[in-house]
Design an enzyme around this catalytic site. Structure first.
Site, PDB file in Angstrom:
ATOM      1  N   THR A 153       0.815  -1.213   0.000  1.00 54.81           N
ATOM      2  CA  THR A 153       0.000   0.000   0.000  1.00 54.81           C
ATOM      3  C   THR A 153       0.851   1.267   0.000  1.00 54.81           C
ATOM      4  O   THR A 153       1.885   1.335   0.664  1.00 54.81           O
ATOM      5  CB  THR A 153      -0.894  -0.006   1.261  1.00 54.81           C
ATOM      6  OG1 THR A 153      -1.562  -1.257   1.322  1.00 54.81           O
ATOM      7  CG2 THR A 153      -1.910   1.111   1.240  1.00 54.81           C
ATOM      8  N   GLY A 192       2.850  -3.093   8.660  1.00 51.93           N
ATOM      9  CA  GLY A 192       3.197  -3.362  10.049  1.00 51.93           C
ATOM     10  C   GLY A 192       4.682  -3.655  10.143  1.00 51.93           C
ATOM     11  O   GLY A 192       5.295  -4.125   9.172  1.00 51.93           O
ATOM     12  N   GLU A 435      -5.924  -6.572   3.423  1.00 52.42           N
ATOM     13  CA  GLU A 435      -5.976  -7.798   2.607  1.00 52.42           C
ATOM     14  C   GLU A 435      -7.234  -7.874   1.747  1.00 52.42           C
ATOM     15  O   GLU A 435      -7.861  -8.913   1.650  1.00 52.42           O
ATOM     16  CB  GLU A 435      -5.882  -9.043   3.505  1.00 52.42           C
ATOM     17  CG  GLU A 435      -4.476  -9.380   3.905  1.00 52.42           C
ATOM     18  CD  GLU A 435      -3.550  -9.464   2.717  1.00 52.42           C
ATOM     19  OE1 GLU A 435      -3.883 -10.153   1.735  1.00 52.42           O
ATOM     20  OE2 GLU A 435      -2.506  -8.790   2.755  1.00 52.42           O
TER      21      GLU A 435
HETATM   22  C1  LIG Z   1      -4.532  -2.063  10.377  1.00 47.80           C
HETATM   23  C2  LIG Z   1      -4.054  -2.071   8.966  1.00 47.80           C
HETATM   24  C3  LIG Z   1      -2.897  -2.765   8.646  1.00 47.80           C
HETATM   25  C4  LIG Z   1      -2.394  -2.749   7.340  1.00 47.80           C
HETATM   26  N1  LIG Z   1      -1.232  -3.410   7.056  1.00 47.80           N
HETATM   27  C5  LIG Z   1      -0.707  -3.338   5.805  1.00 47.80           C
HETATM   28  C6  LIG Z   1       0.545  -3.959   5.488  1.00 47.80           C
HETATM   29  O1  LIG Z   1       1.146  -4.593   6.349  1.00 47.80           O
HETATM   30  N2  LIG Z   1       1.062  -3.813   4.235  1.00 47.80           N
HETATM   31  C7  LIG Z   1       0.394  -3.115   3.279  1.00 47.80           C
HETATM   32  O2  LIG Z   1       0.913  -3.022   2.164  1.00 47.80           O
HETATM   33  N3  LIG Z   1      -0.803  -2.532   3.531  1.00 47.80           N
HETATM   34  C8  LIG Z   1      -1.366  -2.620   4.763  1.00 47.80           C
HETATM   35  N4  LIG Z   1      -2.579  -2.037   5.046  1.00 47.80           N
HETATM   36  C9  LIG Z   1      -3.263  -1.283   3.996  1.00 47.80           C
HETATM   37  C10 LIG Z   1      -4.495  -1.998   3.479  1.00 47.80           C
HETATM   38  O3  LIG Z   1      -4.133  -3.143   2.772  1.00 47.80           O
HETATM   39  C11 LIG Z   1      -5.305  -1.019   2.638  1.00 47.80           C
HETATM   40  O4  LIG Z   1      -5.770   0.012   3.511  1.00 47.80           O
HETATM   41  C12 LIG Z   1      -6.470  -1.719   1.976  1.00 47.80           C
HETATM   42  O5  LIG Z   1      -6.015  -2.515   0.905  1.00 47.80           O
HETATM   43  C13 LIG Z   1      -7.518  -0.729   1.423  1.00 47.80           C
HETATM   44  O6  LIG Z   1      -6.942   0.148   0.548  1.00 47.80           O
HETATM   45  P1  LIG Z   1      -7.088   1.727   0.729  1.00 47.80           P
HETATM   46  O7  LIG Z   1      -6.716   2.085   2.110  1.00 47.80           O
HETATM   47  O8  LIG Z   1      -6.371   2.326  -0.404  1.00 47.80           O
HETATM   48  O9  LIG Z   1      -8.627   2.014   0.606  1.00 47.80           O
HETATM   49  P2  LIG Z   1      -9.351   2.585  -0.676  1.00 47.80           P
HETATM   50  O10 LIG Z   1      -9.174   1.602  -1.784  1.00 47.80           O
HETATM   51  O11 LIG Z   1      -8.968   3.979  -0.931  1.00 47.80           O
HETATM   52  O12 LIG Z   1     -10.854   2.502  -0.175  1.00 47.80           O
HETATM   53  C14 LIG Z   1     -11.602   3.634   0.263  1.00 47.80           C
HETATM   54  C15 LIG Z   1     -13.059   3.457  -0.181  1.00 47.80           C
HETATM   55  O13 LIG Z   1     -13.119   3.397  -1.613  1.00 47.80           O
HETATM   56  C16 LIG Z   1     -13.859   2.256  -2.012  1.00 47.80           C
HETATM   57  N5  LIG Z   1     -13.328   1.700  -3.264  1.00 47.80           N
HETATM   58  C17 LIG Z   1     -12.037   1.599  -3.656  1.00 47.80           C
HETATM   59  N6  LIG Z   1     -11.951   0.986  -4.849  1.00 47.80           N
HETATM   60  C18 LIG Z   1     -13.211   0.671  -5.225  1.00 47.80           C
HETATM   61  C19 LIG Z   1     -13.781   0.019  -6.354  1.00 47.80           C
HETATM   62  N7  LIG Z   1     -13.031  -0.484  -7.334  1.00 47.80           N
HETATM   63  N8  LIG Z   1     -15.117  -0.120  -6.398  1.00 47.80           N
HETATM   64  C20 LIG Z   1     -15.888   0.342  -5.392  1.00 47.80           C
HETATM   65  N9  LIG Z   1     -15.407   0.963  -4.297  1.00 47.80           N
HETATM   66  C21 LIG Z   1     -14.088   1.127  -4.212  1.00 47.80           C
HETATM   67  C22 LIG Z   1     -13.715   1.240  -0.871  1.00 47.80           C
HETATM   68  O14 LIG Z   1     -14.786   0.330  -0.855  1.00 47.80           O
HETATM   69  C23 LIG Z   1     -13.698   2.171   0.352  1.00 47.80           C
HETATM   70  O15 LIG Z   1     -15.025   2.420   0.730  1.00 47.80           O
HETATM   71  C24 LIG Z   1      -3.093  -2.040   6.340  1.00 47.80           C
HETATM   72  C25 LIG Z   1      -4.283  -1.359   6.659  1.00 47.80           C
HETATM   73  C26 LIG Z   1      -4.763  -1.380   7.952  1.00 47.80           C
HETATM   74  C27 LIG Z   1      -6.029  -0.643   8.289  1.00 47.80           C
END
Ligand SMILES: Cc1cc2nc3c(=O)[nH]c(=O)nc-3n(C[C@H](O)[C@H](O)[C@H](O)COP(=O)(O)OP(=O)(O)OC[C@H]3O[C@@H](n4cnc5c(N)ncnc54)[C@H](O)[C@@H]3O)c2cc1C
Length: 667
Positions: A153, A192, A435
């Protein structure tokens, strides 16, 4: 489990009313009596390690102290776990001993700063490294002479992996990749362990070679010097700050300034780059799904465990807590005697059983598909992927909601961090996002469903979990049996999918581009995916329960049957609007279901404490003032309150500095 002499009388009475053998259920949940014994031995050994359990509750520490304390404990915990593992056990037996134990929860209220090493770094090497790379990196990773994490991410992109901006440009002159973060939004954000714990990392970056894009590829990158732990030149690292939960996990950010790594640092099982920069694409791009599916399956199991923990706390508390009046003059009843309280809690127990069986079923499917993949057969992978997507999504949705419901069911005391319910919620709700974010995963399953619908229309056979879609348009007579309910849920899934597909067609006819028609229909598509997931969960819960309980005693089978029925009726009543729309269920059927559901709550009532005791979480693992085995709720609440640093002195210095001058009008 610490069984002290002083057990709350109400809890003791509950235990005497239980109709089945609690130990038998524990053995069933563990897999066998031997597995229970192995798990308990492991827990005994590890938790007797000096210094592992906190004297001052984590909640009273500062952000920095929490992290430092967590690293100290992570090292002790890792050593203790290693020493405690029986060297004669197979890897599978070792995994079984830790599968259900939630041992780390006794040590960390949040999670260990080593979590990503085990949960993501090692599985990625297993899934994406070639044999030579695997030999080198696994040897080091398994004895933890390095600590790894997984960085995908970025600040600007999480879900949309193709949008990742970190670049890895191959330089054939030096046979190196140049890693670079061209913008602020390209900084890795979230992984993490990344901030101050890990010294190695799998980085997902956009590969360019010979001037061409070669897609997103995995690279192993050394982040810190192995001696001094200083970040290497060209690497910018830091922590992302305080969060709802996961505060001991050390989530970090990472940026590169033209940082160079050797050619063999690209993980090359699925795609390769030769010395001169020739890129060879993965034979099958689906091969990289393996790690994702593995982690999602593990999350479903994790949800079963966390839900069991929350249910244990809330059910025991509900047996101890007395409040209000049911009948005048009869004294205050246990809050568990309120049918509304039973309605809030028993579904959490049943859901934990459902998810536990489903996780085991999905794990078997995962291993069978992986074995096929090794032989080059990818036929079953799309179904596994679609199933894992919606089950991960719906299990995290339900678990998050049910843990919060357990917390709310404990009234004011559920709001205390010492109840541990807020932290358990924090852990579960994170899994809703990481994930694979909920909606995004549901839409991936929807894509497979739409494809399956088209295949069914063309008379082609469908994969087992979707084969019910071939019975399009068939409406059978409603029955209040479990099979009748599964059949009804199938009609709902069909109906919702048909409605979503009709919507896509309607918008396409109106001239919308296919992507826009899909987007306009996506609320319906997610609803269809959820309906499909409910079919898979309910039918698998039933079939797996039947398959795995034939040798159990009759009283235990009966109580497990109550849970299955309670689960089925609960969801039927929750989704009654859908069922009225798509099946022949009548008002009479619904009333009968409501009667039977209330009757079931009464049947589970005497077994509720036994059911949560059978999860067999020791007090250290529950880590809760409200949920301990002995039910000394009020004593523990007071004991924990007295540990607050504010209680160390009768008058706080802020009185002299601010309050007194303020109250005496001198400010
Ligand atoms: C506690 C925690 C630990 C994590 N650990 C790791 C890690 O170790 N390594 C790592 O790489 N990442 C990590 N992450 C990141 C995590 O994998 C991402 O936050 C997750 O994949 C969601 O992506 P985003 O944050 O970009 O959300 P976004 O994709 O921006 O989502 C925001 C909103 O947009 C909507 N949306 C996005 N795309 C679409 C679509 N195509 N159609 C409809 N709606 C959509 C979603 O449904 C959501 O409502 C962690 C996150 C958390 C909260």
């Amino acid at each position: 489990m610490s069984k002290t002499d002083v057990i709350n009388q109400d809890l003791a009475k509950e235990r005497s009313k239980c109709e089945f053998n609690i130990e038998e259920l524990t053995n069933y949940l563990d897999g066998s009596a031997q597995a229970t014994e192995n798990r308990r031995k492991l827990e005994n050994k590890v938790l007797s390690t000096e210094g592992l359990l906190d004297k001052i509750p984590e909640d009273f520490l500062s952000h920095k102290e929490k992290y430092e304390n967590a690293v100290r404990k992570a090292v002790l915990f890792y050593r203790a776990l290693n020493n405690a593992q029986d060297p004669n056990m197979s890897d599978q037996e070792k995994a079984n001993a830790t599968y259900r134990s939630l041992l780390p929860s006794a040590v960390f209220k949040d999670q260990s700063p080593f979590t990503l090493h085990v949960a993501m770094f090692i599985p990625t090497i297993l899934g994406q490294a070639n044999e030579e790379q695997k030999k080198y990196w696994l040897a080091r990773a398994s004895k933890m002479d390095l600590i790894g994490t997984y960085a995908q991410t970025e600040l600007g992109h999480g879900t949309f992996i193709r949008g990742l901006e970190t670049t890895a440009t191959y330089d054939p002159k030096t046979e190196e990749f140049v890693l670079h973060s061209p913008t602020l939004s390209s900084y890795k954000w979230w992984p993490g362990s990344l901030a101050h714990t890990a010294n190695y990392c799998v980085v997902m970056a956009h590969l360019y070679s010979q001037g061409k894009s070669c897609g997103i590829q995995p690279f192993i990158v050394q982040l810190r010097d192995e001696e001094t732990h200083m970040p290497l030149p060209g690497i910018k690292l830091g922590e992302i700050g305080a969060k709802l939960g996961f505060n001991t996990v050390n989530n970090g950010f990472l940026g590169f300034e033209n940082h160079r790594i050797a050619r063999d640092r690209m993980l090359m099982k699925n795609a390769q780059i030769s010395k001169d920069g020739t890129f060879t694409k993965s034979v099958n791009s689906k091969l990289t799904y393996g790690t994702m599916v593995y982690v999602r399956v593990a999350i479903v199991n994790g949800m079963a465990n966390q839900l069991a923990r929350a249910a244990t706390i809330a059910v025991r508390y509900s047996a101890v807590r007395r409040q209000s009046e049911l009948k005048p003059g009869a004294g205050e009843p246990q809050i568990m005697d309120y049918v509304t309280q039973q309605h809030k809690l028993y579904i959490a127990i049943a859901s934990s059983h459902a998810f536990s069986l489903i996780a085991k079923w999905l794990t078997r499917k995962y291993y069978s598909v992986t074995a096929d993949l090794e032989k080059g057969n990818t036929g079953e992978l799309p179904e596994l992927h679609a199933t894992a997507c919606c089950l991960k999504a719906v299990s995290t949705l339900d678990t998050t909601g049910l843990i919060e419901r357990c917390r709310l069911s404990c009234g004011g005391h559920g709001y205390m961090l010492s109840s541990n319910l807020p932290q358990i919620y924090g852990l579960a709700t994170a899994a809703f996002t990481y994930e694979g974010e909920f909606t995004v995963l549901m839409l991936q399953t929807a894509r497979s469903l739409v494809k399956a619908w088209e295949q069914a229309s063309a008379g082609k056979p469908l994969s087992p979990t979707m084969s019910y879609l071939t019975q399009k348009g068939q409406s059978s007579k409603w029955s209040n049996s479990i099979d009748g309910i599964i059949d009804g849920f199938q009609r709902v899934a069909q109906g919702k999918l048909e409605s979503a597909i009709a919507s896509i067609k309607k918008y396409s006819k109106q001239g919308l581009a296919p992507e826009d028609a899909w987007n306009m229909s996506s609320v319906r598509l997610v609803a269809a995916s959820e309906a499909h997931a409910r079919v898979v969960i309910l039918s698998t819960y039933k079939s797996e329960l039947e398959r795995t309980t034939t040798s159990l005693s009759e009283p235990l089978r009966r109580v497990l049957g109550y849970l299955l029925h309670l689960y089925a009726f609960y969801w039927t009543l929750e989704k009654v609007g859908d069922l009225l729309l798509y099946t022949s269920i009548s008002e009479g059927d619904i009333q009968q279901l409501e009667d039977v559901y209330e009757d079931l709550l009464g049947k589970v009532r005497p077994n509720a404490v036994g059911l949560v005791d059978a999860f067999d979480f020791r007090d250290q693992i529950l880590n809760s003032t409200l949920g301990a085995y002995d039910g000394r709720v009020y004593e523990r609440l007071m004991e924990e309150a007295l540990k607050s640093p504010l209680n160390a002195e009768p008058v706080n210095q802020s009185f002299h500095k601010y309050l007194k001058p303020f109250m005496q009008g001198k400010l």
